[in-house]
Design a protein around this motif. Structure first.
Motif, PDB file in Angstrom:
ATOM      1  N   PHE A   1      77.530  35.615  50.589  1.00 23.75           N
ATOM      2  CA  PHE A   1      76.322  36.363  50.249  1.00 23.75           C
ATOM      3  C   PHE A   1      75.771  37.153  51.435  1.00 23.75           C
ATOM      4  O   PHE A   1      75.528  38.357  51.325  1.00 23.75           O
ATOM      5  CB  PHE A   1      75.249  35.397  49.719  1.00 23.75           C
ATOM      6  CG  PHE A   1      73.988  36.080  49.283  1.00 23.75           C
ATOM      7  CD1 PHE A   1      73.888  36.645  48.029  1.00 23.75           C
ATOM      8  CD2 PHE A   1      72.892  36.169  50.139  1.00 23.75           C
ATOM      9  CE1 PHE A   1      72.731  37.288  47.619  1.00 23.75           C
ATOM     10  CE2 PHE A   1      71.731  36.811  49.747  1.00 23.75           C
ATOM     11  CZ  PHE A   1      71.652  37.366  48.484  1.00 23.75           C
TER      12      PHE A   1
ATOM     13  N   ARG B   1      68.367  31.538  42.275  1.00 19.57           N
ATOM     14  CA  ARG B   1      69.591  31.986  42.934  1.00 19.57           C
ATOM     15  C   ARG B   1      69.259  32.880  44.125  1.00 19.57           C
ATOM     16  O   ARG B   1      68.184  33.467  44.195  1.00 19.57           O
ATOM     17  CB  ARG B   1      70.499  32.717  41.953  1.00 19.57           C
ATOM     18  CG  ARG B   1      69.935  34.072  41.545  1.00 19.57           C
ATOM     19  CD  ARG B   1      70.768  34.812  40.522  1.00 19.57           C
ATOM     20  NE  ARG B   1      70.608  34.212  39.221  1.00 19.57           N
ATOM     21  CZ  ARG B   1      71.594  34.076  38.336  1.00 19.57           C
ATOM     22  NH1 ARG B   1      72.799  34.533  38.598  1.00 19.57           N
ATOM     23  NH2 ARG B   1      71.378  33.523  37.183  1.00 19.57           N
TER      24      ARG B   1
ATOM     25  N   GLU C   1      73.538  36.366  43.743  1.00 20.85           N
ATOM     26  CA  GLU C   1      74.629  35.460  43.390  1.00 20.85           C
ATOM     27  C   GLU C   1      74.744  35.402  41.877  1.00 20.85           C
ATOM     28  O   GLU C   1      73.760  35.136  41.182  1.00 20.85           O
ATOM     29  CB  GLU C   1      74.348  34.053  43.916  1.00 20.85           C
ATOM     30  CG  GLU C   1      74.449  33.932  45.407  1.00 20.85           C
ATOM     31  CD  GLU C   1      74.131  32.540  45.914  1.00 20.85           C
ATOM     32  OE1 GLU C   1      74.805  32.122  46.861  1.00 20.85           O
ATOM     33  OE2 GLU C   1      73.219  31.885  45.374  1.00 20.85           O
TER      34      GLU C   1
ATOM     35  N   VAL D   1      79.286  37.661  44.169  1.00 26.61           N
ATOM     36  CA  VAL D   1      78.054  38.327  44.586  1.00 26.61           C
ATOM     37  C   VAL D   1      78.049  39.722  43.965  1.00 26.61           C
ATOM     38  O   VAL D   1      79.033  40.459  44.077  1.00 26.61           O
ATOM     39  CB  VAL D   1      77.957  38.403  46.125  1.00 26.61           C
ATOM     40  CG1 VAL D   1      76.687  39.134  46.542  1.00 26.61           C
ATOM     41  CG2 VAL D   1      77.988  37.006  46.734  1.00 26.61           C
TER      42      VAL D   1
END
Length: 132
Positions: free
Chosen positions: A13, A50, A85, A91
């Motif tokens: 990420f 998230r 995410e 991603v």
């Protein structure tokens, strides 16, 4: 009807956020704001969410040109690019489609500017996806 342009990548990420910011800079965009939605929801609502970041991207020259044609355009700026995410662990990077966004102004003088921003965002997404 879609109002975003997006890609999904299998990468960490934070690395995707960094790559996205770098690609935006390469296309002349500065990130005016970086909103950590996960952190904000945790702090303000005491809920888990998230990983999700909203990057407010602006190309000063294109913003100037657009606002010269349509003073109220500032209400639609900066253009948001989101990184989050996905449920499958990938991603996603998603940018507002500037042609759809500027379309609400109903000013044909903005069409070429919106097209230019869209072209640049497409190159950003290509760069994030590993292409050059």
């Amino acid at each position: 009807m879609s109002y975003t342009m997006k890609i999904s990548v299998d990468a960490p990420f934070d690395a995707v956020v960094d790559t996205t910011v770098d690609a935006l800079q390469d296309e002349g965009f500065g990130v005016l704001c970086d909103i950590d939605v996960q952190g904000t929801f945790a702090e303000k609502l005491d809920v888990e969410y998230r990983r999700y970041r909203i990057l407010g991207a602006c190309n000063p020259q294109l913003a100037y040109e657009g606002m010269e044609e349509e003073l109220e355009l500032g209400a639609l700026l900066p253009c948001n690019v989101i990184v989050y995410e996905a449920d499958d662990g990938s991603v996603t990077v998603s940018a507002v489609d500037p042609e759809r966004l500027v379309g609400v102004a109903d000013n044909p003088q903005l069409d070429s500017i919106a097209g230019e921003v869209r072209d640049r965002f497409e190159r950003v997404l290509t760069a994030v996806d590993g292409g050059d």
